[in-house]
Design an enzyme around this catalytic site. Structure first.
Site, PDB file in Angstrom:
ATOM      1  N   CYS A  81       1.408  -3.253   9.948  1.00  0.00           N
ATOM      2  CA  CYS A  81       0.644  -3.871   8.848  1.00  0.00           C
ATOM      3  C   CYS A  81       0.621  -5.394   8.961  1.00  0.00           C
ATOM      4  CB  CYS A  81       1.283  -3.447   7.527  1.00  0.00           C
ATOM      5  SG  CYS A  81       0.604  -4.310   6.099  1.00  0.00           S
ATOM      6  N   TRP A 135       4.430   5.792   3.064  1.00  0.00           N
ATOM      7  CA  TRP A 135       5.349   5.228   4.070  1.00  0.00           C
ATOM      8  C   TRP A 135       6.693   5.947   4.030  1.00  0.00           C
ATOM      9  CZ3 TRP A 135       2.786   2.509   7.421  1.00  0.00           C
ATOM     10  CH2 TRP A 135       1.675   1.776   7.015  1.00  0.00           C
ATOM     11  N   VAL A 185       1.373   2.997  -2.790  1.00  0.00           N
ATOM     12  CA  VAL A 185       2.676   2.562  -2.273  1.00  0.00           C
ATOM     13  C   VAL A 185       2.365   1.703  -1.059  1.00  0.00           C
ATOM     14  CG1 VAL A 185       4.804   3.349  -1.181  1.00  0.00           C
ATOM     15  CG2 VAL A 185       3.814   4.655  -3.070  1.00  0.00           C
ATOM     16  N   TYR A 215     -11.159  -5.731   7.787  1.00  0.00           N
ATOM     17  CA  TYR A 215     -11.118  -4.466   7.038  1.00  0.00           C
ATOM     18  C   TYR A 215     -12.480  -4.179   6.399  1.00  0.00           C
ATOM     19  CZ  TYR A 215      -6.067  -3.929   7.531  1.00  0.00           C
ATOM     20  OH  TYR A 215      -4.814  -3.743   8.039  1.00  0.00           O
ATOM     21  N   VAL A 229       3.257  -1.685   1.717  1.00  0.00           N
ATOM     22  CA  VAL A 229       4.168  -2.615   2.367  1.00  0.00           C
ATOM     23  C   VAL A 229       3.432  -3.941   2.532  1.00  0.00           C
ATOM     24  CG1 VAL A 229       5.593  -0.957   3.623  1.00  0.00           C
ATOM     25  CG2 VAL A 229       3.424  -1.703   4.634  1.00  0.00           C
TER      26      VAL A 229
HETATM   27  N1  LIG Z   1      -2.361  -3.254  -0.663  1.00  0.00           N
HETATM   28  C1  LIG Z   1      -1.535  -4.370  -0.824  1.00  0.00           C
HETATM   29  C2  LIG Z   1      -1.545  -5.281   0.401  1.00  0.00           C
HETATM   30  C3  LIG Z   1      -0.718  -4.800   1.510  1.00  0.00           C
HETATM   31  C4  LIG Z   1      -1.385  -3.614   2.158  1.00  0.00           C
HETATM   32  O1  LIG Z   1      -2.594  -3.396   2.026  1.00  0.00           O
HETATM   33  N2  LIG Z   1      -0.581  -2.872   2.874  1.00  0.00           N
HETATM   34  C5  LIG Z   1      -1.094  -1.658   3.449  1.00  0.00           C
HETATM   35  C6  LIG Z   1      -0.672  -1.493   4.899  1.00  0.00           C
HETATM   36  S1  LIG Z   1      -1.451  -2.680   5.973  1.00  0.00           S
HETATM   37  C7  LIG Z   1      -0.497  -0.496   2.706  1.00  0.00           C
HETATM   38  O2  LIG Z   1       0.707  -0.370   2.585  1.00  0.00           O
HETATM   39  N3  LIG Z   1      -1.372   0.373   2.206  1.00  0.00           N
HETATM   40  C8  LIG Z   1      -0.970   1.558   1.505  1.00  0.00           C
HETATM   41  C9  LIG Z   1      -1.022   2.756   2.378  1.00  0.00           C
HETATM   42  O3  LIG Z   1      -1.458   2.641   3.525  1.00  0.00           O
HETATM   43  O4  LIG Z   1      -0.608   3.834   1.942  1.00  0.00           O
HETATM   44  C10 LIG Z   1      -2.022  -5.164  -1.991  1.00  0.00           C
HETATM   45  O5  LIG Z   1      -3.250  -5.375  -2.051  1.00  0.00           O
HETATM   46  O6  LIG Z   1      -1.202  -5.567  -2.784  1.00  0.00           O
END
Ligand SMILES: N[C@@H](CCC(=O)N[C@@H](CS)C(=O)NCC(=O)O)C(=O)O
Length: 318
Positions: A26, A59, A94, A159, A96
């Site tokens: 990530c 995750w 959820v 993205y 990271v």
């Molecule tokens: N989604 C977070 C930013 C961090 C993010 O997008 N992390 C992704 C991985 S790059 C993530 O964990 N997405 C949730 C998933 O894939 O289940 C936010 O906007 O606060």
């Protein structure tokens, strides 16, 4: 947004108390791994690395023995979200990076832009003595301005292009992305770093997208006007950072490529993971020292080399 581990209030900056949970795939989480290294906070804040492939509970810690994180005792990061709020803890997903309070097992924050700023600002008492200043007062306005454009057009831009389900949306994102990369390429022709003479938060934020560009975004997300390796200054700049301790040693191309290509099956239904590009291109000379500047500031020094890789390499990768 949830609370941050500031020096005051509910979550004091206290060594040994928090666990930083990341996926090395990530880009948003990768920023926090770099800052933790540059600040020398490895002993103060421990690191948990998730499997690059989520399951239906998101995750998970399946790379750890028994599939359980040895510090938190969790199989899945969602358990920390639910420890904080058993009813609605996962209603916004959820994600990271996440900072988890070890004694209570509760999520402290998943507010990724503030995680890095906090590690730089609120943990000064626990940083290594000669850590760089990544967000200096006198450069904040310029750093914020650069970050704003980089966030919308580059970090998030890839993205927007990759997940577009309408041609026009894809083209819009693609056009803004390459216009911004052209602008950054020009900016970096005569200066070693994005803002000022040393590495700042702005370089870290751009780097994590550049590190994934040729391996993932140019093919998988169709950001293919050209590869990063076909830029001049921008590619040399990316290699310069990669070869700086704290940057290249936190890049995990295996996790990066497997995550995007195997998880995002609407884009890549076959889940085939590309073998290239050859990572050794990142180690070729960049000659950026000739532009002056110094990576860690007038007083700062590089972090010590890692004693061992961030995660064990081997059959687990298969
Ligand atoms: N989604 C977070 C930013 C961090 C993010 O997008 N992390 C992704 C991985 S790059 C993530 O964990 N997405 C949730 C998933 O894939 O289940 C936010 O906007 O606060």
């Amino acid at each position: 947004m949830v609370a941050n581990p500031t020096g005051e209030g509910e979550w004091p900056a206290e060594p040994g108390r928090y666990r930083l949970v990341v996926s090395l795939a990530c880009p948003w989480a990768h920023r926090s791994v770099i800052v933790r290294r540059l600040m020398g906070l490895e002993d103060a804040i421990s690191l948990a690395i998730t499997d690059p492939l989520q399951d239906d509970r998101s995750w998970r810690f399946s790379l750890d023995e028994g599939g359980v994180d040895p510090v938190l005792g969790y199989t899945h990061l969602e358990q920390a979200y639910l420890a904080r709020d058993p009813e609605n803890g996962t209603e916004n997903g959820v994600s990271v990076p996440a900072i988890v309070d070890v004694p209570s097992g509760q999520l402290v924050t998943n507010d990724f832009p503030n995680v890095t700023l906090d590690l730089g600002r609120e943990w000064t008492a626990h940083q290594r003595a000669v850590a760089p200043t990544l967000y200096p007062d006198e450069l904040r306005d310029e750093i914020d301005e650069v970050n704003e454009g980089v966030f919308h057009d580059v970090n998030n831009g890839v993205y927007k292009a990759g997940f577009a389900t309408r041609q026009s949306r894809y083209e819009e994102a693609y056009t803004a992305l390459f216009a911004r990369l052209d602008e950054l390429d020009e900016r970096l022709e005569n200066q070693r770093y994005l803002v000022g003479d040393h590495i700042t938060e702005a370089d870290i934020r751009l780097f994590t997208t550049l590190a994934r560009f040729d391996a993932v975004y140019q093919g998988h997300f169709k950001c293919n006007r050209q590869k990063l390796a076909e830029f001049g200054a921008l590619w040399a700049y990316a290699r310069d950072l990669y070869q700086t301790p704290g940057f290249g040693d936190t890049v995990d191309f295996d996790h990066i490529k497997r995550h995007y290509h195997q998880v995002q099956t609407t884009i890549n239904p076959t889940q085939i993971v590309p073998l290239g590009p050859e990572p050794s291109v990142w180690l070729t000379p960049h000659h950026r020292e000739e532009l002056g500047g110094s990576p860690f500031g007038p007083e700062g020094t590089a972090p010590e080399p890692l004693e061992r890789p961030l995660r064990p390499l081997g059959p687990i990768d298969m």
